[in-house]
Scaffold this motif. Structure first.
Motif, PDB file in Angstrom:
ATOM      1  N   ALA A  38       5.357  -0.205   6.284  1.00  0.00           N
ATOM      2  CA  ALA A  38       4.425   0.102   5.197  1.00  0.00           C
ATOM      3  C   ALA A  38       3.143   0.732   5.725  1.00  0.00           C
ATOM      4  O   ALA A  38       2.573   1.636   5.096  1.00  0.00           O
ATOM      5  CB  ALA A  38       4.102  -1.167   4.406  1.00  0.00           C
ATOM      6  N   GLN A  39       2.683   0.286   6.896  1.00  0.00           N
ATOM      7  CA  GLN A  39       1.476   0.878   7.477  1.00  0.00           C
ATOM      8  C   GLN A  39       1.679   2.359   7.796  1.00  0.00           C
ATOM      9  O   GLN A  39       0.783   3.175   7.598  1.00  0.00           O
ATOM     10  CB  GLN A  39       1.083   0.129   8.754  1.00  0.00           C
ATOM     11  CG  GLN A  39       0.527  -1.244   8.512  1.00  0.00           C
ATOM     12  CD  GLN A  39      -0.277  -1.752   9.695  1.00  0.00           C
ATOM     13  OE1 GLN A  39      -1.468  -2.017   9.576  1.00  0.00           O
ATOM     14  NE2 GLN A  39       0.358  -1.877  10.836  1.00  0.00           N
ATOM     15  N   ARG A  64      -3.635   1.529   3.134  1.00  0.00           N
ATOM     16  CA  ARG A  64      -2.910   0.731   4.122  1.00  0.00           C
ATOM     17  C   ARG A  64      -2.883  -0.735   3.712  1.00  0.00           C
ATOM     18  O   ARG A  64      -1.849  -1.398   3.788  1.00  0.00           O
ATOM     19  CB  ARG A  64      -3.590   0.869   5.497  1.00  0.00           C
ATOM     20  CG  ARG A  64      -2.801   0.252   6.650  1.00  0.00           C
ATOM     21  CD  ARG A  64      -3.690  -0.063   7.830  1.00  0.00           C
ATOM     22  NE  ARG A  64      -4.751  -0.985   7.463  1.00  0.00           N
ATOM     23  CZ  ARG A  64      -4.561  -2.295   7.333  1.00  0.00           C
ATOM     24  NH1 ARG A  64      -3.378  -2.829   7.556  1.00  0.00           N
ATOM     25  NH2 ARG A  64      -5.563  -3.073   6.975  1.00  0.00           N
ATOM     26  N   SER A  65      -4.021  -1.253   3.256  1.00  0.00           N
ATOM     27  CA  SER A  65      -4.059  -2.667   2.874  1.00  0.00           C
ATOM     28  C   SER A  65      -3.157  -2.943   1.680  1.00  0.00           C
ATOM     29  O   SER A  65      -2.451  -3.955   1.641  1.00  0.00           O
ATOM     30  CB  SER A  65      -5.495  -3.110   2.581  1.00  0.00           C
ATOM     31  OG  SER A  65      -6.038  -2.389   1.502  1.00  0.00           O
ATOM     32  N   ALA A  66      -3.157  -2.044   0.685  1.00  0.00           N
ATOM     33  CA  ALA A  66      -2.299  -2.242  -0.489  1.00  0.00           C
ATOM     34  C   ALA A  66      -0.832  -2.205  -0.093  1.00  0.00           C
ATOM     35  O   ALA A  66      -0.036  -3.056  -0.514  1.00  0.00           O
ATOM     36  CB  ALA A  66      -2.583  -1.170  -1.532  1.00  0.00           C
ATOM     37  N   ALA A  67      -0.449  -1.225   0.730  1.00  0.00           N
ATOM     38  CA  ALA A  67       0.957  -1.090   1.130  1.00  0.00           C
ATOM     39  C   ALA A  67       1.446  -2.335   1.858  1.00  0.00           C
ATOM     40  O   ALA A  67       2.554  -2.826   1.612  1.00  0.00           O
ATOM     41  CB  ALA A  67       1.130   0.144   2.010  1.00  0.00           C
ATOM     42  N   ALA A 123       4.500  -7.534   1.612  1.00  0.00           N
ATOM     43  CA  ALA A 123       4.694  -8.969   1.854  1.00  0.00           C
ATOM     44  C   ALA A 123       4.970  -9.720   0.556  1.00  0.00           C
ATOM     45  O   ALA A 123       5.853 -10.587   0.494  1.00  0.00           O
ATOM     46  CB  ALA A 123       3.467  -9.546   2.556  1.00  0.00           C
ATOM     47  N   LEU A 124       4.235  -9.387  -0.500  1.00  0.00           N
ATOM     48  CA  LEU A 124       4.442 -10.057  -1.786  1.00  0.00           C
ATOM     49  C   LEU A 124       5.841  -9.779  -2.340  1.00  0.00           C
ATOM     50  O   LEU A 124       6.514 -10.693  -2.845  1.00  0.00           O
ATOM     51  CB  LEU A 124       3.386  -9.602  -2.798  1.00  0.00           C
ATOM     52  CG  LEU A 124       1.959 -10.120  -2.603  1.00  0.00           C
ATOM     53  CD1 LEU A 124       1.015  -9.491  -3.615  1.00  0.00           C
ATOM     54  CD2 LEU A 124       1.902 -11.644  -2.710  1.00  0.00           C
ATOM     55  N   ALA A 148       0.993   1.190  -9.808  1.00  0.00           N
ATOM     56  CA  ALA A 148       2.253   0.693 -10.379  1.00  0.00           C
ATOM     57  C   ALA A 148       2.972  -0.218  -9.393  1.00  0.00           C
ATOM     58  O   ALA A 148       3.531  -1.259  -9.767  1.00  0.00           O
ATOM     59  CB  ALA A 148       3.146   1.879 -10.754  1.00  0.00           C
ATOM     60  N   TRP A 149       2.941   0.156  -8.107  1.00  0.00           N
ATOM     61  CA  TRP A 149       3.553  -0.663  -7.049  1.00  0.00           C
ATOM     62  C   TRP A 149       2.897  -2.042  -6.991  1.00  0.00           C
ATOM     63  O   TRP A 149       3.558  -3.058  -6.831  1.00  0.00           O
ATOM     64  CB  TRP A 149       3.392   0.095  -5.726  1.00  0.00           C
ATOM     65  CG  TRP A 149       3.506  -0.685  -4.462  1.00  0.00           C
ATOM     66  CD1 TRP A 149       2.491  -1.271  -3.757  1.00  0.00           C
ATOM     67  CD2 TRP A 149       4.698  -0.967  -3.715  1.00  0.00           C
ATOM     68  NE1 TRP A 149       2.968  -1.888  -2.620  1.00  0.00           N
ATOM     69  CE2 TRP A 149       4.321  -1.714  -2.572  1.00  0.00           C
ATOM     70  CE3 TRP A 149       6.042  -0.646  -3.886  1.00  0.00           C
ATOM     71  CZ2 TRP A 149       5.238  -2.148  -1.628  1.00  0.00           C
ATOM     72  CZ3 TRP A 149       6.957  -1.083  -2.941  1.00  0.00           C
ATOM     73  CH2 TRP A 149       6.549  -1.814  -1.834  1.00  0.00           C
ATOM     74  N   MET A 150       1.579  -2.084  -7.156  1.00  0.00           N
ATOM     75  CA  MET A 150       0.855  -3.347  -7.114  1.00  0.00           C
ATOM     76  C   MET A 150       1.249  -4.254  -8.275  1.00  0.00           C
ATOM     77  O   MET A 150       1.472  -5.455  -8.096  1.00  0.00           O
ATOM     78  CB  MET A 150      -0.654  -3.075  -7.137  1.00  0.00           C
ATOM     79  CG  MET A 150      -1.164  -2.434  -5.863  1.00  0.00           C
ATOM     80  SD  MET A 150      -2.834  -1.749  -6.019  1.00  0.00           S
ATOM     81  CE  MET A 150      -3.785  -3.244  -6.218  1.00  0.00           C
TER      82      MET A 150
END
Length: 276
Positions: free
Chosen positions: A160-161, A172-175, A180-181, A127-129
């Motif tokens: 976020a990390q 970690r990569s998604a967060a 940034a987006l 959902a965050w994505m």
């Protein structure tokens, strides 16, 4: 299943999922329920393989950033930014992660690795994505494409990390990419590259810290080094392929497919929880 095949599969799973926004920790915790629990050193080895792959992919960029300190004159920009400025922002993000991460470690803040929390983290992360993609599209339509990494972005990517480390299944990569987006970096390639580059020192530091603790506790003795080598190699090769594919994919696609995958996997895990 033989130990060799289990080690190979776990290495492949780590390599594919470490830098794709679908959570390597979540996948490995679930996979180990079928393939058997592995030692802490094994987990460190497969993580190191994934880090090596990203270092190889970004070796030219890393060299460019290093040269910006050695030969600052005439250095090419990084997404429109001076390389030295970009490097300082990477260092800031890493510094925030290091300070907060050590604080979290000392306080003992860590969620249980049960399946249900991981499943919910996968769903909420999806959902965050979608939310981040929506706002990034709105920002792009109003302001045009933006690639600049601001100091605010650098600090919150570091935060976020840490959050991703506390919540298994978050990724970690998604967060970091979607932080940034959401903060206005509408260029997906710029957001992804910054997230991956700041992940290199972060993961190296975390791996070194875990390895030192393991050595002090005597947890290195008795390891099957052949199995570690197999898993390390599998992780490195598959991570290299996965990141190369992702960097090509996001040139013309959104991250929506990864959000949908997270929804499906999270829902499937929740259905499997009652049955063990």
């Amino acid at each position: 299943m033989t130990d060799f095949l289990a080690a190979l599969l776990l290495g492949i799973i780590e390599g594919i999922t470490e830098f794709l926004p679908i959570s390597s920790t979540g996948h490995l915790l679930v996979a180990e329920r079928w393939l058997g629990h592995r030692s802490d050193l094994f987990n460190i080895a497969i993580q190191a393989g994934a880090i090596l792959a990203v270092v190889l992919i970004y070796r030219d960029r890393l060299w460019q950033l290093l040269q910006s300190f050695l030969r600052p004159a005439g250095a090419a920009t990084v997404f429109g930014q001076a390389p030295r400025d970009y490097a300082y922002k990477l260092a800031t993000a890493f510094g925030v992660t290091a300070v907060l991460g050590l604080g979290v470690k000392k306080l003992g803040w860590e969620l249980d690795d049960a399946v249900a929390p991981i499943a919910w983290a996968l769903i909420l992360g999806g959902a965050w994505m979608l939310l981040a993609e929506h706002f990034a599209a709105r920002h792009a339509a109003r302001l045009g494409e933006r690639s600049t990494i601001t100091w605010t972005v650098a600090v919150l990517v570091g935060v976020a990390q840490v959050l991703a480390g506390v919540f298994p299944g978050t990724s970690r990569s998604a967060a970091t990419i979607f932080a940034a987006l959401l903060l206005g970096v509408t260029n997906r390639a710029a957001a992804t590259e910054f997230a991956f580059l700041v992940g290199i020192p972060t993961m190296f530091a975390a791996t070194a810290y875990e390895l030192l603790e393991l050595y002090r506790d005597g947890g290195i003795a008795g390891e099957d080094w052949g199995m570690l080598a197999v898993a390390f190699t599998a992780s490195a090769v598959t991570a290299f392929a996965a990141v190369k594919w992702l960097l090509h994919y996001i040139q013309s696609h959104r991250f929506t497919v990864f959000a949908l995958y997270r929804f499906v996997l999270g829902a499937a895990l929740l259905l499997l929880v009652p049955a063990g």
